[in-house]
Design a protein around this motif. Sequence first.
Motif, PDB file in Angstrom:
ATOM      1  N   LEU A  60       0.828  -1.213   0.000  1.00  0.00           N
ATOM      2  CA  LEU A  60       0.000   0.000   0.000  1.00  0.00           C
ATOM      3  C   LEU A  60       0.862   1.262   0.000  1.00  0.00           C
ATOM      4  O   LEU A  60       0.579   2.218  -0.718  1.00  0.00           O
ATOM      5  CB  LEU A  60      -0.938  -0.001   1.211  1.00  0.00           C
ATOM      6  CG  LEU A  60      -2.018  -1.079   1.216  1.00  0.00           C
ATOM      7  CD1 LEU A  60      -2.736  -1.105   2.555  1.00  0.00           C
ATOM      8  CD2 LEU A  60      -3.000  -0.867   0.078  1.00  0.00           C
ATOM      9  N   TYR A  61       1.920   1.240   0.802  1.00  0.00           N
ATOM     10  CA  TYR A  61       2.809   2.397   0.878  1.00  0.00           C
ATOM     11  C   TYR A  61       3.510   2.623  -0.459  1.00  0.00           C
ATOM     12  O   TYR A  61       3.598   3.754  -0.943  1.00  0.00           O
ATOM     13  CB  TYR A  61       3.824   2.199   2.006  1.00  0.00           C
ATOM     14  CG  TYR A  61       4.721   3.386   2.213  1.00  0.00           C
ATOM     15  CD1 TYR A  61       4.239   4.548   2.821  1.00  0.00           C
ATOM     16  CD2 TYR A  61       6.041   3.365   1.805  1.00  0.00           C
ATOM     17  CE1 TYR A  61       5.055   5.645   3.007  1.00  0.00           C
ATOM     18  CE2 TYR A  61       6.868   4.458   1.987  1.00  0.00           C
ATOM     19  CZ  TYR A  61       6.374   5.597   2.590  1.00  0.00           C
ATOM     20  OH  TYR A  61       7.186   6.686   2.766  1.00  0.00           O
ATOM     21  N   VAL A  70      -1.981   4.252   5.388  1.00  0.00           N
ATOM     22  CA  VAL A  70      -1.809   2.805   5.528  1.00  0.00           C
ATOM     23  C   VAL A  70      -2.142   2.386   6.956  1.00  0.00           C
ATOM     24  O   VAL A  70      -2.836   1.392   7.177  1.00  0.00           O
ATOM     25  CB  VAL A  70      -0.375   2.365   5.145  1.00  0.00           C
ATOM     26  CG1 VAL A  70      -0.182   0.877   5.407  1.00  0.00           C
ATOM     27  CG2 VAL A  70      -0.076   2.695   3.689  1.00  0.00           C
TER      28      VAL A  70
END
Length: 102
Positions: A60-61, A70
């Motif tokens: 996600l990051y 996140v």
Amino acid sequence: MSVPNRAALAEEYAKRVSIDELVRRFGIHRTTVHRLAAQAGVAVRRRGLDEPGRQEATRLYEQGMTLEEVAAELGVGDPTVRSAVVACGGTIRSRGRRPATI
């Protein structure tokens, strides 16, 4: 803490609101959050992320979300996400504007 506030805390905790947010919102210590949630019958979350969670945080990051985003998505604190990204070999971006995505 009043009974309605205890109920609200338990409800938010069950919805996976981050511990840091609950600490700020209710003005209590993080161990008190866990204790009150347990007393209300809510399953207490483990602190941190397991390996699949660390990989998800990193994914996600790396897709452009901020550490804060996140953390909110996974129900953990920003430092937990930072540690997960670094543990998975990622690099933490400097603060400021996000890179433009194409």
